[in-house]
Motif scaffolding. Structure first.
Motif, mmCIF file in Angstrom:
data_model
loop_
_atom_site.group_PDB
_atom_site.id
_atom_site.type_symbol
_atom_site.label_atom_id
_atom_site.label_comp_id
_atom_site.label_asym_id
_atom_site.label_seq_id
_atom_site.Cartn_x
_atom_site.Cartn_y
_atom_site.Cartn_z
ATOM 1 N N THR A 69 -11.268 49.701 16.855
ATOM 2 C CA THR A 69 -10.688 49.901 18.187
ATOM 3 C C THR A 69 -11.061 51.312 18.647
ATOM 4 O O THR A 69 -11.376 52.186 17.809
ATOM 5 C CB THR A 69 -9.150 49.791 18.158
ATOM 6 N N PRO A 70 -11.005 51.576 19.965
ATOM 7 C CA PRO A 70 -11.271 52.953 20.428
ATOM 8 C C PRO A 70 -10.336 53.970 19.777
ATOM 9 O O PRO A 70 -10.755 55.098 19.481
ATOM 10 C CB PRO A 70 -11.039 52.858 21.940
ATOM 11 N N LEU A 91 -18.212 59.129 23.716
ATOM 12 C CA LEU A 91 -19.664 58.936 23.641
ATOM 13 C C LEU A 91 -20.011 57.803 22.673
ATOM 14 O O LEU A 91 -20.784 56.896 23.009
ATOM 15 C CB LEU A 91 -20.337 60.239 23.186
ATOM 16 N N PHE A 92 -19.416 57.837 21.486
ATOM 17 C CA PHE A 92 -19.745 56.823 20.480
ATOM 18 C C PHE A 92 -19.338 55.428 20.958
ATOM 19 O O PHE A 92 -20.102 54.456 20.804
ATOM 20 C CB PHE A 92 -19.055 57.151 19.154
ATOM 21 N N ASN A 129 -20.536 50.111 22.381
ATOM 22 C CA ASN A 129 -19.790 49.032 23.050
ATOM 23 C C ASN A 129 -18.451 48.726 22.380
ATOM 24 O O ASN A 129 -18.096 47.564 22.147
ATOM 25 C CB ASN A 129 -20.640 47.752 23.112
ATOM 26 N N ILE A 130 -17.709 49.777 22.088
ATOM 27 C CA ILE A 130 -16.376 49.618 21.505
ATOM 28 C C ILE A 130 -15.364 49.827 22.627
ATOM 29 O O ILE A 130 -15.261 50.917 23.193
ATOM 30 C CB ILE A 130 -16.162 50.617 20.352
ATOM 31 N N THR A 131 -14.660 48.766 22.972
ATOM 32 C CA THR A 131 -13.823 48.761 24.174
ATOM 33 C C THR A 131 -12.382 48.369 23.833
ATOM 34 O O THR A 131 -12.124 47.775 22.774
ATOM 35 C CB THR A 131 -14.370 47.749 25.192
ATOM 36 N N PRO A 132 -11.431 48.665 24.751
ATOM 37 C CA PRO A 132 -10.029 48.285 24.502
ATOM 38 C C PRO A 132 -9.846 46.771 24.348
ATOM 39 O O PRO A 132 -9.037 46.327 23.527
ATOM 40 C CB PRO A 132 -9.305 48.807 25.752
ATOM 41 N N GLU A 133 -10.587 45.984 25.133
ATOM 42 C CA GLU A 133 -10.429 44.520 25.046
ATOM 43 C C GLU A 133 -11.163 43.930 23.843
ATOM 44 O O GLU A 133 -10.831 42.835 23.366
ATOM 45 C CB GLU A 133 -10.902 43.835 26.329
ATOM 46 N N ILE A 144 -16.954 44.799 17.422
ATOM 47 C CA ILE A 144 -18.056 44.893 16.475
ATOM 48 C C ILE A 144 -19.042 45.899 17.062
ATOM 49 O O ILE A 144 -19.577 45.676 18.155
ATOM 50 C CB ILE A 144 -18.752 43.539 16.295
ATOM 51 N N PRO A 145 -19.320 47.019 16.385
ATOM 52 C CA PRO A 145 -20.292 47.975 16.936
ATOM 53 C C PRO A 145 -21.652 47.319 17.143
ATOM 54 O O PRO A 145 -22.145 46.574 16.291
ATOM 55 C CB PRO A 145 -20.364 49.067 15.856
ATOM 56 N N ASN A 146 -22.264 47.583 18.307
ATOM 57 C CA ASN A 146 -23.589 47.042 18.601
ATOM 58 C C ASN A 146 -24.273 47.931 19.624
ATOM 59 O O ASN A 146 -23.626 48.748 20.280
ATOM 60 C CB ASN A 146 -23.486 45.600 19.110
ATOM 61 N N ARG A 147 -25.580 47.749 19.762
ATOM 62 C CA ARG A 147 -26.371 48.555 20.695
ATOM 63 C C ARG A 147 -27.069 47.658 21.713
ATOM 64 O O ARG A 147 -28.189 47.937 22.145
ATOM 65 C CB ARG A 147 -27.421 49.361 19.911
#
Length: 653
Positions: free
Chosen positions: A301-302, A316-317, A322-326, A334-337
């Motif tokens: 989570t953020p 920034l990270f 793409n780590i968001t509250p929802e 899931i961290p992704n680029r």
């Protein structure tokens, strides 16, 4: 099914009252898995895991399927209802079920026999000799026509199945299929105007940017549940990471994209850090679950990011990954680029790409250190000979291409582990765990480990690895060869006798042992010049002619052997001491270029004991000479990397 049924008291009582329940580890017993999967596919039209088989005491199946819930619902039969009905039917009319089982076995046996008889000995004989004929002769022309047609059909099928938006082949679930990529790398080299290179680039980039890749701790998960590589099945397998490392290494050789080198090195970092036993063997897998929840170890989570990085760096990270509250997975991320390349993100945050990458790596390391305090997924600490062979290949190739001795040392340590612990009485075994080695090795164990030894010889120049590879290939011929129909059985002639003796050629999640054996035989034939290996390579390439023709895209690892065979013999012979300072620059000149059809030999003073023909090339411990040979004809030797590079470019190999 394990959670819903096999650990459930009600199901267990029913099973134990009327059945003998056998749970098979398909990694330890691929022969049993392959055999009964064949029955499942024949009876239901499809297969998969978990694989459920009901059989007679003689091990003849009469009912099969895959997943069954505990209780019937949504039109799917439940395991309790199924077991009750079968038990009742067995009590009332056992003979009916036995007769059904006998008929099923008879039909499958008949089908297997017909498949073996599809090989036309006259046709095969007419094509034999193609490895002897260079650019001429009817046999060579026939073989080239057939092989090129199969390769082209496979390429066209991959184009049709390619996801141009997200990369990969087909829809969800989406598997990495690394041997499709290594096949395409060779196709792109042979057909530079094709779409193959663009397909490879798209596939490697989007896969590496997706959530299927662990951006915090490295390594790939087994597959993506969605089309865009975002949500993985979080289980990590050793074989996936070995084969993907090979694909990224070869892509780097071919396309010179630094991100491919980085991804390959990260995969190797993960394996050496998390999947290596103290003795040097490699563990099999890490589970998807921790604390009973799939993916819990990997999601964020953020707020969790902020607690580690602080407010500013966290923003920034989270934006980059793409780590968001929802969230994107059950309320977490899931961290992704997958959104935006590094250049766009750097501009957005008023940084140059180099600075952004430096900051992200600093923060990734902090998050990894924090994640290490979480409860880890269970590690499957079985050490499998076959998968270790694949990892040895990846590490040896990494050592070659990145000129990094730590990878070669790790590959050597793993090879020594296998030879010391899984090779008692000069017979490979399949599995090692807790000090115990068990199960007679299968074709895949021999084929993959021989491949590893050959790549380790190429990386190190130590002739003992070539000697071991030759010895193991001799055993493979004795234990697994089908003298009548060609090819190799999955099980050895000294193995447990099953209803049928399975033979696998399909390149699924893993390349088949028959495919890798075809490549090994070609490699041995060209390294040694031995006529016997050449003849056996020919037989192997032609044994599955009708099978390959039916669906070429299902055999992209085997087709790489055809691609190899279509090219003239190309060898670099380095003559000189392995400790001489001149050998490394010459070797690295060779490794810098993508040369999938070429071999490297080292005449280091001892090789003549194994290959007498190299004695024709004078050995001088005080210098290193490089002989570049094509079709067994060698150029004048050179001593400098610049001269060797010029020769390689001139011959366009």
């Amino acid at each position: 099914m394990e959670r819903e049924s096999f650990e459930d008291t009600e199901v267990a009582e029913l099973l134990n009252r009327s059945f003998l329940a056998i749970k098979v580890d398909r990694e330890e017993r691929p022969d049993i898995d392959h055999l009964y999967m064949e029955f499942c596919q024949a009876l239901t039209g499809s297969g998969g895991w978990p694989l459920t088989i009901l059989m007679t005491p003689e091990k003849q199946p009469f009912f099969t399927g895959t997943y069954f819930p505990k209780s019937s619902h949504y039109g799917r039969p439940g395991l309790i209802d199924l077991l009750s009905q079968i038990s009742e039917l067995w009590d009332k009319d056992e003979n009916k079920l036995r007769k059904s089982a006998e008929e099923i076995v008879k039909a499958i046996t008949s089908h297997q026999k017909r498949s073996s008889e599809e090989v036309n000995p006259v046709e095969v004989h007419a094509l034999q000799g193609f490895l002897n004929v260079q650019n001429g002769g009817d046999a060579s022309a026939d073989f080239q026509s057939w092989a090129n047609e199969l390769i082209e059909q496979s390429y066209q099928a991959l184009i049709q199945n390619f996801d141009s938006r997200y990369g990969g082949f087909g829809q969800a679930p989406k598997f990495p299929s690394p041997h499709n990529l290594t096949f395409l790398l060779r196709y792109a080299k042979d057909h530079p105007d094709s779409q193959a290179e663009a397909m490879i680039r798209k596939n490697l980039d989007t896969m590496g940017q997706g959530g299927i890749y662990d951006h915090i701790g490295f390594g790939f998960a087994r597959y993506s549940t969605d089309q865009q590589w975002l949500v993985p099945h979080f289980e990590k397998m050793l074989y996936d990471n070995a084969l993907l490392a090979i694909a990224y290494i070869e892509a780097y050789q071919s396309q010179k994209e630094p991100r491919d080198a980085q991804k390959a090195q990260e995969i190797l970092t993960y394996v050496l850090r998390d999947m290596t036993s103290p003795e040097g063997g490699f563990y099999s897998a890490e589970d998807a679950d921790s604390e009973g929840i799939e993916g819990k170890f990997y999601v964020w989570t953020p707020e969790e990011i902020t607690s580690v990085l602080g407010e500013k760096r966290s923003a920034l990270f989270c934006d980059v990954f793409n780590i968001t509250p929802e969230g994107n997975f059950e309320g977490k991320s899931i961290p992704n680029r997958l959104s935006g390349d590094i250049g766009e993100l750097a501009r957005k945050h008023h940084l140059n790409p180099e600075t952004l990458n430096y900051i992200l790596e600093e923060d990734r390391l902090k998050l990894w250190q924090s994640r290490e305090h979480r409860i880890h997924p269970h590690k499957d600490d079985k050490i499998l000979t076959s998968w270790n062979g694949l990892m040895i290949v990846a590490l040896a190739k990494g050592g070659q291409v990145f000129n990094d001795n730590k990878y070669i040392l790790a590959a050597e340590q793993a090879a020594h582990f296998v030879l010391e612990n899984l090779y008692p009485n000069e017979r490979l075994l399949a599995r090692f765990r807790d000090g115990n080695a068990a199960y007679l090795g299968y074709l895949d164990d021999y084929a993959f480990f021989i491949w590893g030894l050959l790549e380790l010889y190429t990386a190190s120049g130590k002739s003992d690895y070539l000697k071991s590879a030759l010895s193991l290939q001799e055993q493979l011929e004795t234990l697994f060869k089908d003298e009548e129909a060609g090819g190799y059985y999955l099980t050895g002639s000294d193995g447990e006798e099953l209803l049928l003796r399975p033979k696998e050629i399909y390149d699924g999640a893993l390349p088949s042992g028959n495919s890798i054996t075809a490549l090994n035989l070609l490699h041995l034939a060209r390294l040694t010049g031995d006529e016997r290996w050449k003849l056996q390579a020919e037989k192997q390439l032609l044994s599955f002619r009708s099978t390959l023709t039916s669906n070429p895209a299902g055999y992209t690892a085997f087709l790489q052997a055809l691609q190899y065979a279509l090219h003239p013999s190309q060898e670099l012979l380095l003559v000189g001491s392995l400790n001489h300072e001149g050998i490394s620059p010459l070797r690295q000149t060779f490794f810098t270029i993508f040369l999938p059809y070429s071999s490297l030999l080292y005449h280091e003073g001892r090789l003549g004991e194994l290959l007498p023909w190299v004695k024709d090339y004078p050995f001088d411990p005080n210098k290193v000479l490089a002989y570049l040979c094509t079709n067994f004809t060698c150029q004048k030797p050179v001593e400098s990397p610049e001269e060797l590079k010029a020769l390689l470019e001139k011959l366009n190999i």
